[in-house]
Motif scaffolding. Structure first.
Motif, PDB file in Angstrom:
ATOM      1  N   TYR A  24       0.824  -1.203   0.000  1.00 28.89           N
ATOM      2  CA  TYR A  24       0.000   0.000   0.000  1.00 28.89           C
ATOM      3  C   TYR A  24       0.861   1.256   0.000  1.00 28.89           C
ATOM      4  CZ  TYR A  24      -3.573   3.361   1.369  1.00 28.89           C
ATOM      5  OH  TYR A  24      -4.405   4.441   1.415  1.00 28.89           O
ATOM      6  N   LYS A  25       1.934   1.247   0.793  1.00 27.78           N
ATOM      7  CA  LYS A  25       2.808   2.413   0.854  1.00 27.78           C
ATOM      8  C   LYS A  25       3.609   2.589  -0.442  1.00 27.78           C
ATOM      9  CE  LYS A  25       3.360   4.904   3.749  1.00 27.78           C
ATOM     10  NZ  LYS A  25       2.722   6.196   3.881  1.00 27.78           N
ATOM     11  N   ALA A  26       3.824   1.510  -1.193  1.00 30.64           N
ATOM     12  CA  ALA A  26       4.592   1.596  -2.433  1.00 30.64           C
ATOM     13  C   ALA A  26       3.770   2.152  -3.588  1.00 30.64           C
ATOM     14  CB  ALA A  26       5.133   0.210  -2.798  1.00 30.64           C
ATOM     15  N   ILE A  27       2.460   2.205  -3.434  1.00 30.85           N
ATOM     16  CA  ILE A  27       1.586   2.707  -4.503  1.00 30.85           C
ATOM     17  C   ILE A  27       1.723   4.222  -4.597  1.00 30.85           C
ATOM     18  CG2 ILE A  27      -0.805   3.009  -5.198  1.00 30.85           C
ATOM     19  CD1 ILE A  27      -1.412   0.359  -3.876  1.00 30.85           C
ATOM     20  N   GLU A  28       1.891   4.703  -5.812  1.00 29.96           N
ATOM     21  CA  GLU A  28       1.983   6.142  -6.053  1.00 29.96           C
ATOM     22  C   GLU A  28       0.589   6.677  -6.338  1.00 29.96           C
ATOM     23  OE1 GLU A  28       4.950   8.102  -6.734  1.00 29.96           O
ATOM     24  OE2 GLU A  28       6.281   6.531  -6.019  1.00 29.96           O
ATOM     25  N   MET A  29      -0.052   7.209  -5.302  1.00 28.22           N
ATOM     26  CA  MET A  29      -1.382   7.785  -5.461  1.00 28.22           C
ATOM     27  C   MET A  29      -1.313   9.280  -5.181  1.00 28.22           C
ATOM     28  SD  MET A  29      -3.972   4.945  -3.837  1.00 28.22           S
ATOM     29  CE  MET A  29      -5.080   6.193  -3.331  1.00 28.22           C
ATOM     30  N   PRO A  30      -2.081  10.075  -5.906  1.00 21.94           N
ATOM     31  CA  PRO A  30      -2.062  11.520  -5.656  1.00 21.94           C
ATOM     32  C   PRO A  30      -2.453  11.879  -4.218  1.00 21.94           C
ATOM     33  CG  PRO A  30      -3.206  11.032  -7.702  1.00 21.94           C
ATOM     34  CD  PRO A  30      -2.912   9.723  -7.045  1.00 21.94           C
ATOM     35  N   SER A  31      -3.342  11.118  -3.618  1.00 21.14           N
ATOM     36  CA  SER A  31      -3.793  11.445  -2.265  1.00 21.14           C
ATOM     37  C   SER A  31      -2.707  11.210  -1.221  1.00 21.14           C
ATOM     38  CB  SER A  31      -5.031  10.629  -1.901  1.00 21.14           C
ATOM     39  OG  SER A  31      -4.716   9.253  -1.918  1.00 21.14           O
ATOM     40  N   HIS A  32      -1.695  10.409  -1.539  1.00 18.63           N
ATOM     41  CA  HIS A  32      -0.600  10.176  -0.594  1.00 18.63           C
ATOM     42  C   HIS A  32       0.321  11.385  -0.489  1.00 18.63           C
ATOM     43  CE1 HIS A  32      -0.772   5.493  -0.851  1.00 18.63           C
ATOM     44  NE2 HIS A  32      -1.859   6.025  -0.356  1.00 18.63           N
ATOM     45  N   GLN A  33       0.283  12.278  -1.480  1.00 17.53           N
ATOM     46  CA  GLN A  33       1.152  13.451  -1.454  1.00 17.53           C
ATOM     47  C   GLN A  33       0.470  14.670  -0.849  1.00 17.53           C
ATOM     48  OE1 GLN A  33       1.440  11.204  -4.077  1.00 17.53           O
ATOM     49  NE2 GLN A  33       3.458  10.685  -3.315  1.00 17.53           N
TER      50      GLN A  33
END
Length: 137
Positions: A24-33
């Motif tokens: 999950y942490k390795a996924i590049e999602m816009p909401s993670h930034q």
């Protein structure tokens, strides 16, 4: 002493949660930034709580295996503290939050998928990871 199947199962569950968290942490999602990152999602908080809980369970199992038959009062006192921490964490955090996240997610998902898990997220989060995050056995 030999390992009991429930102890092996706890290790497997802990490894499963750690694997899901890493993926999950390795996924590049816009909401993670954005502000709060992954911590703004109750699903992620629940995954962390479950991983910590099962880590404490494995630690308790290992401690009980190592201290059995030693007769050391200090070790047994520490083990009782660890067991009480494990029981408190299950009763106060792991079970209530886990049940709430699973129930609310699947009820809203069944009612209107776009409200809680838009199809756009299928491009970022694989189906197996979504089910791993929202299905507790």
């Amino acid at each position: 002493m030999a390992l009991v199947p429930c102890q092996v199962l706890r290790v497997a569950i802990l490894l499963s949660y750690c694997s899901i968290l890493c993926n999950y942490k390795a996924i590049e999602m816009p909401s993670h930034q954005t502000y709060g990152g992954s911590w703004k999602f109750l699903t992620f908080i629940d995954l962390v709580i479950q991983a910590v809980f099962f880590g404490i369970c494995v630690l308790t199992d290992l401690s009980s295996l190592l201290t059995r038959g030693s007769g050391n009062q200090e070790q047994e006192r520490q083990l009782k503290k660890l067991i009480s921490l494990r029981d408190w964490m299950l009763a106060v955090l792991a079970f209530p939050v886990g049940v709430f996240v699973v129930a609310v997610f699947w009820i809203i998902y069944a009612y209107d998928r776009e409200m809680i898990y838009p199809k756009l997220l299928d491009n970022f989060i694989p189906g197996w990871l979504n089910h791993g995050m929202h299905f507790k056995a």
